[in-house]
Structure formats: structure tokens, C-alpha cells
Design a protein around this motif. Structure first.
Motif, short mmCIF file in Angstrom:
data_model
loop_
_atom_site.label_atom_id
_atom_site.label_comp_id
_atom_site.label_asym_id
_atom_site.label_seq_id
_atom_site.Cartn_x
_atom_site.Cartn_y
_atom_site.Cartn_z
N LEU A 199 29.85 38.46 50.94
CA LEU A 199 30.18 39.04 49.99
C LEU A 199 32.10 38.29 50.04
CD1 LEU A 199 30.52 40.68 47.54
CD2 LEU A 199 30.51 42.41 48.65
N LYS A 200 32.85 37.58 49.18
CA LYS A 200 33.89 37.44 49.79
C LYS A 200 35.47 37.27 48.18
CE LYS A 200 33.52 35.16 53.83
NZ LYS A 200 33.12 36.29 54.67
N THR A 201 33.99 37.46 47.62
CA THR A 201 34.86 37.91 46.09
C THR A 201 34.17 37.98 45.21
OG1 THR A 201 34.07 35.61 44.73
CG2 THR A 201 36.03 34.68 46.28
N ILE A 202 35.17 39.11 44.28
CA ILE A 202 35.15 40.35 43.59
C ILE A 202 35.47 40.23 41.91
CG2 ILE A 202 35.88 42.56 44.21
CD1 ILE A 202 33.78 43.52 43.25
N ASP A 203 35.18 40.20 40.67
CA ASP A 203 34.96 40.03 39.40
C ASP A 203 35.10 41.45 39.09
OD1 ASP A 203 36.65 39.62 37.16
OD2 ASP A 203 34.51 38.84 35.70
N ILE A 204 36.65 42.09 38.54
CA ILE A 204 36.79 43.87 37.99
C ILE A 204 36.44 43.12 36.40
CG2 ILE A 204 37.58 45.93 38.21
CD1 ILE A 204 38.00 44.86 41.43
N GLN A 205 36.02 43.51 35.90
CA GLN A 205 36.13 43.57 34.19
C GLN A 205 36.61 44.91 33.47
OE1 GLN A 205 32.47 42.10 32.66
NE2 GLN A 205 32.04 40.90 33.85
N TYR A 206 37.65 44.63 32.66
CA TYR A 206 38.21 45.82 31.81
C TYR A 206 36.86 46.93 31.77
CZ TYR A 206 41.35 47.78 28.75
OH TYR A 206 42.57 49.26 28.51
N PHE A 207 37.34 48.18 31.50
CA PHE A 207 36.37 49.22 31.77
C PHE A 207 36.92 49.46 30.40
CE2 PHE A 207 35.10 48.28 35.28
CZ PHE A 207 33.81 49.44 35.69
N GLU A 208 36.00 49.53 28.82
CA GLU A 208 36.70 49.68 27.37
C GLU A 208 37.03 50.83 27.10
OE1 GLU A 208 35.86 47.11 23.97
OE2 GLU A 208 35.56 45.54 25.48
N ASN A 209 37.19 51.53 26.43
CA ASN A 209 37.10 53.53 26.35
C ASN A 209 35.86 53.11 25.17
OD1 ASN A 209 37.20 56.12 26.10
ND2 ASN A 209 39.66 55.99 26.69
N ASN A 210 35.18 53.76 25.17
CA ASN A 210 34.16 53.89 23.83
C ASN A 210 33.57 55.35 23.49
OD1 ASN A 210 34.14 50.63 23.77
ND2 ASN A 210 31.84 51.20 25.28
#
Length: 180
Positions: free
Chosen positions: A37-48
Motif C-alpha cells: 500500500l503506497k498510494t491512497i485516494d481520499i474523495q470528498y465527503f459530501e454532507n447529506n
């Protein structure tokens, strides 16, 4: 001659303690990040959530990124990555937890209230040729934390949010990387 032996032993003990403390410190953080594990994508957490605080999505997403940057050697990337975080803020609620005594002619008021934030998180471990044990690291889970307060919410809301977000990030980080 005795002084030389004594100094040599002292030096060896010092070196041993230095290296021992380093490995001990590394094991104290409890991380168990697979070597692949070298890379990680952290997507935007929308407020629902039904109640929306305008800055909460950005604050939560950035707090997660900062924790990954400061506690791991992972590189945060956009798109194709070895792992990814995605999800949404699904709850933001305020509820009374105790009632304050009042005179009989007035309605009861909250003595203490609770601010609760809930986040649904999906963590995907995407490393190709991962072992079956590593593939089990993926999860989708709801995390919820709260903080109680008294008085007017407006004066303390941001501080409460900061504390709750930190607790949520701790739980999510531990679930993904410490296997607790």
C-alpha cells in the motif's frame, strides 16, 4: 584496560537502547499498513445530513487527509490508487439529554444537549495481487460520535465539531490501519 571494556559495554548498551526505543516507538502507533500500500485516494465527503453545516464536508475531508499525511508514508493521489476512502456525512443532530427544572408556568428547557455527527465511510483496498488477508481490509461502515454541551450552541458549535471530527477520524484511521 578495565576502563576500555567498561566504555565499550556502555557504548554498546547505549546503541542497543537507541535502536530498541526506535522499534518500540514504531510499534506503539499500532499501524499495520501492508507494504504494498503506497498510494491512497481520499474523495470528498459530501454532507447529506438533514441539518447541514456548510464547512463540515471540507473540514472532515481535510482532517482525514491531514491524519493520513502525518501518521503514514502514504501518498495521497486523485484517481487510481492502492486504496481509497469515500463516503458521506449522513447525520448531524442536536438533541436534549437532560431537562432543567423550571417554574411550573414555563416550558421545560434542556439542561444539557448532545451534538452528534454520523459519517458513512467506504474504505477500498485495491492493491493488485493482494493476499486474501489483505483483501479483507476493505470495509463500509457508519461511524458516529457525539459531544454534550450546555448553554447556547452558536457560541461553541465549531469547537464541538472540531472535537467530534477528531474522534471520528481516530476511529476511521484505526479501523483502516490499526485493525482494532
Amino acid at each position: 584496560m578495565n576502563k576500555r571494556i567498561y566504555l565499550s559495554i556502555l557504548m554498546l548498551c547505549t546503541i542497543f537502547m537507541l535502536f530498541s526505543s526506535c522499534s518500540y516507538k514504531l510499534s506503539l502507533n499500532g499501524q499495520s499498513i501492508p507494504p504494498a500500500l503506497k498510494t491512497i485516494d481520499i474523495q470528498y465527503f459530501e454532507n447529506n445530513a438533514p441539518l447541514v453545516v456548510n464547512t463540515l464536508s471540507q473540514q472532515f475531508t481535510e482532517a482525514l487527509k491531514n491524519r493520513i499525511r502525518s501518521q503514514t508514508n502514504l501518498t495521497i493521489v486523485r484517481g487510481d490508487a492502492d486504496a481509497s476512502f469515500s463516503g458521506a456525512i449522513t447525520g448531524y443532530s442536536i438533541a436534549p439529554v437532560s431537562i432543567q427544572a423550571t417554574n411550573p408556568n414555563s416550558p421545560p428547557i434542556a439542561g444539557a444537549s448532545r451534538l452528534t455527527i454520523t459519517v458513512n465511510v467506504k474504505y477500498s483496498y485495491n492493491v493488485k495481487d493482494a493476499s486474501p488477508a489483505d483483501k479483507k481490509l476493505s470495509f463500509e461502515q457508519s461511524f458516529s460520535k457525539y459531544k454534550e454541551y450546555t448553554g447556547d450552541l452558536n457560541n461553541q458549535e465549531q469547537g464541538l465539531i472540531d472535537d467530534i471530527v477528531k474522534q471520528l477520524i481516530d476511529d476511521i484511521f484505526n479501523q483502516a490501519f490499526a485493525n482494532w
